[in-house]
Motif scaffolding. Structure first.
Motif, PDB file in Angstrom:
ATOM      1  N   HIS A  20      -1.317  -1.752  74.569  1.00  0.00           N
ATOM      2  CA  HIS A  20      -1.015  -0.592  75.414  1.00  0.00           C
ATOM      3  C   HIS A  20      -0.102   0.397  74.687  1.00  0.00           C
ATOM      4  O   HIS A  20       0.338   1.366  75.277  1.00  0.00           O
ATOM      5  CB  HIS A  20      -0.340  -1.060  76.703  1.00  0.00           C
ATOM      6  N   TYR A  21       0.228   0.127  73.415  1.00  0.00           N
ATOM      7  CA  TYR A  21       1.212   0.962  72.721  1.00  0.00           C
ATOM      8  C   TYR A  21       0.679   2.364  72.455  1.00  0.00           C
ATOM      9  O   TYR A  21      -0.525   2.566  72.281  1.00  0.00           O
ATOM     10  CB  TYR A  21       1.639   0.288  71.404  1.00  0.00           C
ATOM     11  N   CYS A  22       1.597   3.335  72.386  1.00  0.00           N
ATOM     12  CA  CYS A  22       1.215   4.733  72.127  1.00  0.00           C
ATOM     13  C   CYS A  22       0.708   4.862  70.690  1.00  0.00           C
ATOM     14  O   CYS A  22       1.092   4.072  69.813  1.00  0.00           O
ATOM     15  CB  CYS A  22       2.424   5.660  72.276  1.00  0.00           C
ATOM     16  N   PRO A  23      -0.114   5.890  70.409  1.00  0.00           N
ATOM     17  CA  PRO A  23      -0.544   6.115  69.031  1.00  0.00           C
ATOM     18  C   PRO A  23       0.678   6.308  68.126  1.00  0.00           C
ATOM     19  O   PRO A  23       1.615   7.024  68.481  1.00  0.00           O
ATOM     20  CB  PRO A  23      -1.361   7.414  69.122  1.00  0.00           C
ATOM     21  N   GLY A  24       0.658   5.642  66.979  1.00  0.00           N
ATOM     22  CA  GLY A  24       1.758   5.808  66.017  1.00  0.00           C
ATOM     23  C   GLY A  24       2.952   4.920  66.276  1.00  0.00           C
ATOM     24  O   GLY A  24       3.897   4.906  65.484  1.00  0.00           O
ATOM     25  N   CYS A  25       2.932   4.140  67.354  1.00  0.00           N
ATOM     26  CA  CYS A  25       4.047   3.212  67.629  1.00  0.00           C
ATOM     27  C   CYS A  25       3.931   2.019  66.685  1.00  0.00           C
ATOM     28  O   CYS A  25       2.863   1.414  66.571  1.00  0.00           O
ATOM     29  CB  CYS A  25       3.974   2.733  69.070  1.00  0.00           C
ATOM     30  N   THR A  26       5.020   1.655  66.028  1.00  0.00           N
ATOM     31  CA  THR A  26       4.922   0.564  65.050  1.00  0.00           C
ATOM     32  C   THR A  26       5.175  -0.826  65.661  1.00  0.00           C
ATOM     33  O   THR A  26       5.215  -1.815  64.931  1.00  0.00           O
ATOM     34  CB  THR A  26       5.847   0.827  63.843  1.00  0.00           C
ATOM     35  N   HIS A  27       5.310  -0.906  66.990  1.00  0.00           N
ATOM     36  CA  HIS A  27       5.314  -2.236  67.627  1.00  0.00           C
ATOM     37  C   HIS A  27       4.052  -2.994  67.212  1.00  0.00           C
ATOM     38  O   HIS A  27       4.086  -4.202  66.996  1.00  0.00           O
ATOM     39  CB  HIS A  27       5.309  -2.107  69.157  1.00  0.00           C
ATOM     40  N   GLY A  28       2.930  -2.282  67.123  1.00  0.00           N
ATOM     41  CA  GLY A  28       1.661  -2.938  66.767  1.00  0.00           C
ATOM     42  C   GLY A  28       1.717  -3.561  65.379  1.00  0.00           C
ATOM     43  O   GLY A  28       1.179  -4.652  65.158  1.00  0.00           O
ATOM     44  N   GLY A  54      11.124  -4.173  77.950  1.00  0.00           N
ATOM     45  CA  GLY A  54      10.866  -3.040  77.060  1.00  0.00           C
ATOM     46  C   GLY A  54       9.379  -2.892  76.851  1.00  0.00           C
ATOM     47  O   GLY A  54       8.574  -3.591  77.479  1.00  0.00           O
ATOM     48  N   CYS A  55       8.983  -1.994  75.964  1.00  0.00           N
ATOM     49  CA  CYS A  55       7.549  -1.774  75.747  1.00  0.00           C
ATOM     50  C   CYS A  55       6.851  -3.030  75.270  1.00  0.00           C
ATOM     51  O   CYS A  55       5.658  -3.199  75.485  1.00  0.00           O
ATOM     52  CB  CYS A  55       7.335  -0.633  74.755  1.00  0.00           C
ATOM     53  N   SER A  56       7.582  -3.951  74.627  1.00  0.00           N
ATOM     54  CA  SER A  56       6.948  -5.166  74.114  1.00  0.00           C
ATOM     55  C   SER A  56       6.921  -6.282  75.153  1.00  0.00           C
ATOM     56  O   SER A  56       6.650  -7.434  74.817  1.00  0.00           O
ATOM     57  CB  SER A  56       7.678  -5.639  72.857  1.00  0.00           C
ATOM     58  N   ASN A 124      13.991  -2.189  66.225  1.00  0.00           N
ATOM     59  CA  ASN A 124      14.952  -1.098  66.458  1.00  0.00           C
ATOM     60  C   ASN A 124      14.248   0.252  66.314  1.00  0.00           C
ATOM     61  O   ASN A 124      13.971   0.696  65.208  1.00  0.00           O
ATOM     62  CB  ASN A 124      16.093  -1.225  65.431  1.00  0.00           C
ATOM     63  N   ASN A 125      13.965   0.881  67.486  1.00  0.00           N
ATOM     64  CA  ASN A 125      13.395   2.228  67.437  1.00  0.00           C
ATOM     65  C   ASN A 125      14.394   3.281  67.954  1.00  0.00           C
ATOM     66  O   ASN A 125      14.010   4.406  68.275  1.00  0.00           O
ATOM     67  CB  ASN A 125      12.048   2.319  68.184  1.00  0.00           C
ATOM     68  N   ALA A 126      15.658   2.890  68.014  1.00  0.00           N
ATOM     69  CA  ALA A 126      16.765   3.822  68.286  1.00  0.00           C
ATOM     70  C   ALA A 126      16.706   4.480  69.658  1.00  0.00           C
ATOM     71  O   ALA A 126      17.414   5.463  69.896  1.00  0.00           O
ATOM     72  CB  ALA A 126      16.841   4.903  67.193  1.00  0.00           C
ATOM     73  N   TYR A 128      15.472   3.834  74.194  1.00  0.00           N
ATOM     74  CA  TYR A 128      14.829   3.035  75.235  1.00  0.00           C
ATOM     75  C   TYR A 128      13.416   3.586  75.389  1.00  0.00           C
ATOM     76  O   TYR A 128      13.227   4.631  76.017  1.00  0.00           O
ATOM     77  CB  TYR A 128      15.568   3.185  76.560  1.00  0.00           C
ATOM     78  N   GLY A 129      12.431   2.907  74.838  1.00  0.00           N
ATOM     79  CA  GLY A 129      11.063   3.423  74.895  1.00  0.00           C
ATOM     80  C   GLY A 129      10.479   3.334  76.294  1.00  0.00           C
ATOM     81  O   GLY A 129      10.076   4.334  76.890  1.00  0.00           O
ATOM     82  N   MET A 130      10.476   2.146  76.870  1.00  0.00           N
ATOM     83  CA  MET A 130       9.728   1.902  78.104  1.00  0.00           C
ATOM     84  C   MET A 130      10.227   2.717  79.299  1.00  0.00           C
ATOM     85  O   MET A 130       9.445   3.131  80.155  1.00  0.00           O
ATOM     86  CB  MET A 130       9.787   0.417  78.449  1.00  0.00           C
ATOM     87  N   THR A 215       9.126   2.922  65.118  1.00  0.00           N
ATOM     88  CA  THR A 215       9.019   4.300  65.635  1.00  0.00           C
ATOM     89  C   THR A 215       8.763   4.319  67.142  1.00  0.00           C
ATOM     90  O   THR A 215       8.227   3.364  67.705  1.00  0.00           O
ATOM     91  CB  THR A 215       7.848   5.043  64.975  1.00  0.00           C
ATOM     92  N   CYS A 216       9.113   5.442  67.749  1.00  0.00           N
ATOM     93  CA  CYS A 216       8.731   5.724  69.138  1.00  0.00           C
ATOM     94  C   CYS A 216       8.339   7.205  69.184  1.00  0.00           C
ATOM     95  O   CYS A 216       9.087   8.025  69.726  1.00  0.00           O
ATOM     96  CB  CYS A 216       9.885   5.433  70.102  1.00  0.00           C
ATOM     97  N   PRO A 217       7.165   7.572  68.610  1.00  0.00           N
ATOM     98  CA  PRO A 217       6.801   8.980  68.548  1.00  0.00           C
ATOM     99  C   PRO A 217       6.821   9.653  69.926  1.00  0.00           C
ATOM    100  O   PRO A 217       7.198  10.824  70.051  1.00  0.00           O
ATOM    101  CB  PRO A 217       5.381   8.982  67.967  1.00  0.00           C
ATOM    102  N   THR A 218       6.444   8.913  70.957  1.00  0.00           N
ATOM    103  CA  THR A 218       6.373   9.497  72.303  1.00  0.00           C
ATOM    104  C   THR A 218       7.733  10.005  72.764  1.00  0.00           C
ATOM    105  O   THR A 218       7.889  11.163  73.144  1.00  0.00           O
ATOM    106  CB  THR A 218       5.832   8.448  73.297  1.00  0.00           C
ATOM    107  N   ASN A 219       8.741   9.123  72.704  1.00  0.00           N
ATOM    108  CA  ASN A 219      10.053   9.535  73.219  1.00  0.00           C
ATOM    109  C   ASN A 219      10.884  10.302  72.195  1.00  0.00           C
ATOM    110  O   ASN A 219      11.846  10.980  72.568  1.00  0.00           O
ATOM    111  CB  ASN A 219      10.810   8.325  73.738  1.00  0.00           C
ATOM    112  N   TRP A 220      10.527  10.200  70.929  1.00  0.00           N
ATOM    113  CA  TRP A 220      11.190  11.046  69.928  1.00  0.00           C
ATOM    114  C   TRP A 220      10.605  12.455  69.971  1.00  0.00           C
ATOM    115  O   TRP A 220      11.159  13.380  69.366  1.00  0.00           O
ATOM    116  CB  TRP A 220      11.011  10.471  68.518  1.00  0.00           C
TER     117      TRP A 220
HETATM  118  S1  SF4 Z   1       7.072   4.543  74.487  1.00  0.00           S
HETATM  119 FE1  SF4 Z   1       7.702   4.407  72.331  1.00  0.00          FE
HETATM  120  S2  SF4 Z   1       8.153   2.216  71.938  1.00  0.00           S
HETATM  121 FE2  SF4 Z   1       6.935   2.388  73.834  1.00  0.00          FE
HETATM  122  S3  SF4 Z   1       4.796   2.123  73.206  1.00  0.00           S
HETATM  123 FE3  SF4 Z   1       5.203   4.320  73.275  1.00  0.00          FE
HETATM  124  S4  SF4 Z   1       5.827   4.844  71.179  1.00  0.00           S
HETATM  125 FE4  SF4 Z   1       5.989   2.607  71.388  1.00  0.00          FE
END
Ligand code: SF4
Ligand SMILES: Cc1ncc(C[n+]2csc(CCOP(=O)(O)OP(=O)(O)O)c2C)c(N)n1
Length: 249
Positions: A20-28, A54-56, A124-126, A128-130, A215-220
């Motif tokens: 379910h991760y956003c494109p470019g999220c490095t959780h994957g 959290g997102c994970s 550590n994506n610096a 709160y993503g979720m 990374t958290c491209p969405t929230n950054w």
């Molecule tokens: S919100 Fe951020 S940490 Fe969560 S899945 Fe999307 S990019 Fe990844």
């Protein structure tokens, strides 16, 4: 031949579920590395992961081993209980910076101080993503988040917390390393660190923690490519990479 070697297949350690991760999220990427290491060490069948808040939180859907869910910050305590009751299992936690470095900081420090035979994976994506991009304990000074719209002001909001440096001070911690997922060379080093951390547990050496800059491209509010650049330019100067404790005991 070279082209063939570059074609990746899904490791056995990952389920077929689309993430379910956003494109470019490095959780994957972190999931993939974890799955590859568990598979290569031959421990998928005897490993229990502890998923955190959290997102994970849905990591249990993607990594093909047993999993338990833990409340916010409590993953090291849950992992401690699991390892003590089931000493023949390999136990790891998978925690974001919001989970581990805010409410869970005491848990992880005490687990390290006790020298629990567990492995902590710290993403550590610096931010709160979720929950929508609030400032985290690891947000660098000046970082714009939904709760620090003018940029993190250390005078008002405190300084970023460096988890590896804190954990490495604990006598019970045997392996502590910070790596990054922002380019292929660093990803290879990240995998090596994960392998060493699990080997510490397999050999009964003690508590291990690997921090991965993510990374958290969405929230950054960035493109995936800009987010990778931001890790290199803005995160690594605050969170230097390397091994803080070597794994011997
Ligand atoms: S919100 Fe951020 S940490 Fe969560 S899945 Fe999307 S990019 Fe990844
Ligand atoms: C017990 C509990 N407290 C608080 C929350 C709210 N919450 C959900 S995710 C989150 C922050 C997660 O951030 P992080 O750990 O950095 O992970 P990311 O989403 O960035 O991967 C918080 C505070 C919750 N779900 N459960």
């Amino acid at each position: 031949m070279i082209a063939e070697a570059c074609v990746y297949e899904r490791p056995v350690g990952l389920t077929a579920a689309p993430t379910h991760y956003c494109p470019g999220c490095t959780h994957g990427i972190a999931h993939r590395l974890t799955a590859e290491v568990l598979e290569e060490l031959g421990i998928l069948g005897c490993t229990i992961g502890v998923a955190s808040v959290g997102c994970s939180v849905f990591a249990y859907n993607y990594i093909a081993c047993d999993f338990v869910g833990a409340a916010h910050g409590r993953a090291p305590a849950v992992a401690t209980g699991l390892k003590r009751v089931l000493p023949d299992r390999i136990i790891f936690t998978y925690q974001g910076d919001g989970d581990l470095a805010s409410i869970g900081l005491g848990e992880v420090l005490h687990a390290a101080a006790r020298g629990e035979l567990i492995t902590v994976l710290f993403i550590n994506n610096a931010i709160y993503g979720m929950t929508g991009g609030q400032m985290a304990p690891t947000s660098p000074a000046g970082m714009v988040t939904t709760s620090s719209p003018g940029g993190r002001d250390p005078q008002l909001m405190g300084h970023p917390v460096r988890v590896c440096e804190l954990v490495a001070q604990m006598d019970g911690a045997v392996y502590v390393a910070r790596r990054s997922l922002h380019n292929p060379a660093e990803i290879r080093k990240a995998k090596k660190a994960l392998r060493t951390a699990f080997e510490c547990q397999l050999a009964g050496r003690g508590f291990a923690l690997v921090e991965l800059l993510s990374t958290c491209p969405t929230n950054w509010g960035m493109t995936p490519v800009d987010a990778l650049r931001w890790v290199e330019e803005r995160m690594i100067p605050v969170f230097p990479l390397g091994e803080f404790k070597g794994g011997e005991r």
